[in-house]
Design a protein around this motif. Structure first.
Motif, PDB file in Angstrom:
ATOM      1  N   ALA B  25      -3.356 -15.698 -20.692  1.00 53.06           N
ATOM      2  CA  ALA B  25      -3.995 -14.444 -20.500  1.00 53.06           C
ATOM      3  C   ALA B  25      -3.091 -13.603 -19.468  1.00 53.06           C
ATOM      4  O   ALA B  25      -2.263 -14.359 -18.435  1.00 53.06           O
ATOM      5  N   GLU B  26      -3.008 -12.427 -19.587  1.00 50.82           N
ATOM      6  CA  GLU B  26      -2.095 -11.546 -18.661  1.00 50.82           C
ATOM      7  C   GLU B  26      -3.188 -11.117 -17.569  1.00 50.82           C
ATOM      8  O   GLU B  26      -4.275 -10.679 -17.831  1.00 50.82           O
ATOM      9  N   GLY B  28      -2.998  -8.376 -15.538  1.00 50.25           N
ATOM     10  CA  GLY B  28      -3.145  -6.939 -15.221  1.00 50.25           C
ATOM     11  C   GLY B  28      -2.735  -6.373 -13.859  1.00 50.25           C
ATOM     12  O   GLY B  28      -2.793  -5.256 -13.777  1.00 50.25           O
ATOM     13  N   THR B 137       1.053  -3.734 -26.049  1.00 50.71           N
ATOM     14  CA  THR B 137       0.370  -4.598 -25.401  1.00 50.71           C
ATOM     15  C   THR B 137      -0.987  -4.692 -25.921  1.00 50.71           C
ATOM     16  O   THR B 137      -1.616  -5.759 -25.885  1.00 50.71           O
ATOM     17  N   TYR B 141      -2.274  -8.313 -26.947  1.00 51.95           N
ATOM     18  CA  TYR B 141      -3.455  -8.889 -26.358  1.00 51.95           C
ATOM     19  C   TYR B 141      -4.619  -8.771 -27.216  1.00 51.95           C
ATOM     20  O   TYR B 141      -5.913  -8.919 -26.710  1.00 51.95           O
ATOM     21  N   SER B 143      -6.496  -6.032 -27.928  1.00 55.07           N
ATOM     22  CA  SER B 143      -7.539  -5.363 -27.117  1.00 55.07           C
ATOM     23  C   SER B 143      -7.603  -4.027 -27.790  1.00 55.07           C
ATOM     24  O   SER B 143      -6.537  -2.988 -27.583  1.00 55.07           O
ATOM     25  N   ILE B 146      -7.367  -1.293 -24.901  1.00 57.38           N
ATOM     26  CA  ILE B 146      -6.087  -0.842 -24.635  1.00 57.38           C
ATOM     27  C   ILE B 146      -5.369   0.022 -25.668  1.00 57.38           C
ATOM     28  O   ILE B 146      -4.685   1.013 -25.213  1.00 57.38           O
ATOM     29  N   LEU B 187      -7.295  -6.083 -18.894  1.00 57.10           N
ATOM     30  CA  LEU B 187      -6.516  -7.225 -18.804  1.00 57.10           C
ATOM     31  C   LEU B 187      -7.028  -8.123 -17.678  1.00 57.10           C
ATOM     32  O   LEU B 187      -7.062  -9.231 -18.017  1.00 57.10           O
ATOM     33  N   ASN B 188      -7.245  -7.514 -16.585  1.00 57.35           N
ATOM     34  CA  ASN B 188      -7.820  -8.414 -15.489  1.00 57.35           C
ATOM     35  C   ASN B 188      -9.150  -8.976 -15.594  1.00 57.35           C
ATOM     36  O   ASN B 188      -9.543 -10.090 -15.369  1.00 57.35           O
ATOM     37  N   ARG B 190     -10.543  -9.560 -18.578  1.00 55.37           N
ATOM     38  CA  ARG B 190     -10.361 -10.597 -19.572  1.00 55.37           C
ATOM     39  C   ARG B 190      -9.714 -12.079 -19.191  1.00 55.37           C
ATOM     40  O   ARG B 190     -10.202 -13.053 -19.417  1.00 55.37           O
ATOM     41  N   TYR B 191      -8.835 -11.687 -18.166  1.00 58.39           N
ATOM     42  CA  TYR B 191      -8.112 -12.949 -17.223  1.00 58.39           C
ATOM     43  C   TYR B 191      -8.908 -13.582 -16.722  1.00 58.39           C
ATOM     44  O   TYR B 191      -9.415 -14.901 -16.814  1.00 58.39           O
TER      45      TYR B 191
END
Lengths: 102, 200
Positions: B25-26, B28, B137, B141, B143, B146, B187-188, B190-191
């Motif tokens: 996972a990224e 963010g 992106t 990912y 999303s 996003i 992203l953060n 989800r991470y």
């Protein structure tokens, strides 16, 4: 027929730890030793033995280096490893369909 | 091989693939940090324009570009050190953003500096480029949030082509928050969620 299919299963891939390692490596570009150890829930020595077996069979590539001052081992699947793993999955699929039909 | 063994083999394969998916996972962090930097830079440029300090605009932009590269390298190296698994998704993500960054530098710095067009038009031209980055992106990912955020870059670009002055400035700041910082937060989130599940 069923026995033939089972006998044809690649014995190198058939071991649970090696199957787990290849299942991980087929989905990513590369994974490090610690991740493989944690994901497969095995010990350093056991994983090393299985990685050596996979490497000597040409299924994976093992690169040893350093990350900072600590030794760091990275593993990736080879083209041959990918082919062998997919062939193994095909054979598993065939066995399952035969099991269902019998 | 009996049914139980077969099920065990399939279960191993499924478990390992799912576990590895969670690992890749990224964070963010890059988007959140750079988003905040560029909101401040955009506001600073607006302030300089309003107060007719035109000679300071280029130095501020170049300083911001250097800061962006430094922050990008720092976060990239830091996260690279922690990375245990390198996924294909992350490789594609990094390649997309490298291409976007090079194009954004051409559009925002090289072209206006060489008088291809006026620097007031930079936000209009750079927004669709960043929109492509965020759109891809969102695809990489998986999303939807996003993906929707990326639309703000294209809609904003069209609006900024019609509007000028303060309106363009406010739109740009709005897009940076919706289209840059918000995807970083998504992203953060989800991470952290994946990391939390992984620890369980």
């Amino acid at each position: 027929m069923k026995t033939d299919a089972i006998l044809n299963l690649d014995p190198v891939i058939h071991a649970p730890i090696r199957l787990a390692v290849l299942s991980i490596l087929i989905t990513v570009e590369q994974a490090d030793f610690n991740y493989l150890k944690e994901a497969t829930g095995t010990t350093d020595g056991n994983l090393s033995t299985h990685l050596s077996k996979l490497e000597s069979s040409g299924l994976i590539r093992v690169k040893k280096g350093y990350r900072g001052k600590k030794p760091h081992t990275i593993c990736s699947i080879t083209a041959g490893g990918r082919k062998a793993f997919l062939a193994y999955l095909d054979q598993l699929g065939q066995i399952i369909s035969r099991e269902k039909n019998s | 091989m009996n049914n139980l063994e077969l099920q065990q083999e399939i279960s191993i394969i499924r478990k390992m693939i799912e576990k590895t998916r969670q690992e890749t996972a990224e964070s963010g962090h890059l988007f959140i940090t750079l988003g905040i930097v560029w909101v401040l830079v955009t506001a600073a440029i607006g302030f300089l324009e309003v107060n007719a300090f035109y000679h300071l605009i280029w130095p501020v932009l170049i300083a911001a570009l250097i800061l962006t590269v430094v922050i990008g390298l720092m976060i990239g190296l830091h996260e690279g050190k922690k990375e245990r698994v390198q996924s294909y998704a992350r490789k594609i993500f990094a390649s997309v953003w490298l291409a976007v960054a090079v194009t954004a530098i051409l559009v925002s710095f090289v072209f206006p500096f060489t008088h291809v067009y006026d620097n007031h038009l930079v936000p209009v031209f750079v927004s669709p480029v960043l929109g492509i980055g965020f759109f891809l992106t969102g695809i990489i990912y998986e999303s939807k949030v996003i993906l929707y955020c990326s639309l703000s870059w294209w809609i904003g670009s069209a609006l900024m082509a019609y509007l000028d002055g303060y309106a363009r400035l406010y739109i740009m700041i709005g897009i940076l928050i919706i289209g840059y910082i918000l995807p970083g937060i998504v992203l953060n989130f989800r991470y952290k969620k994946k990391r939390h599940n992984h620890e369980d």
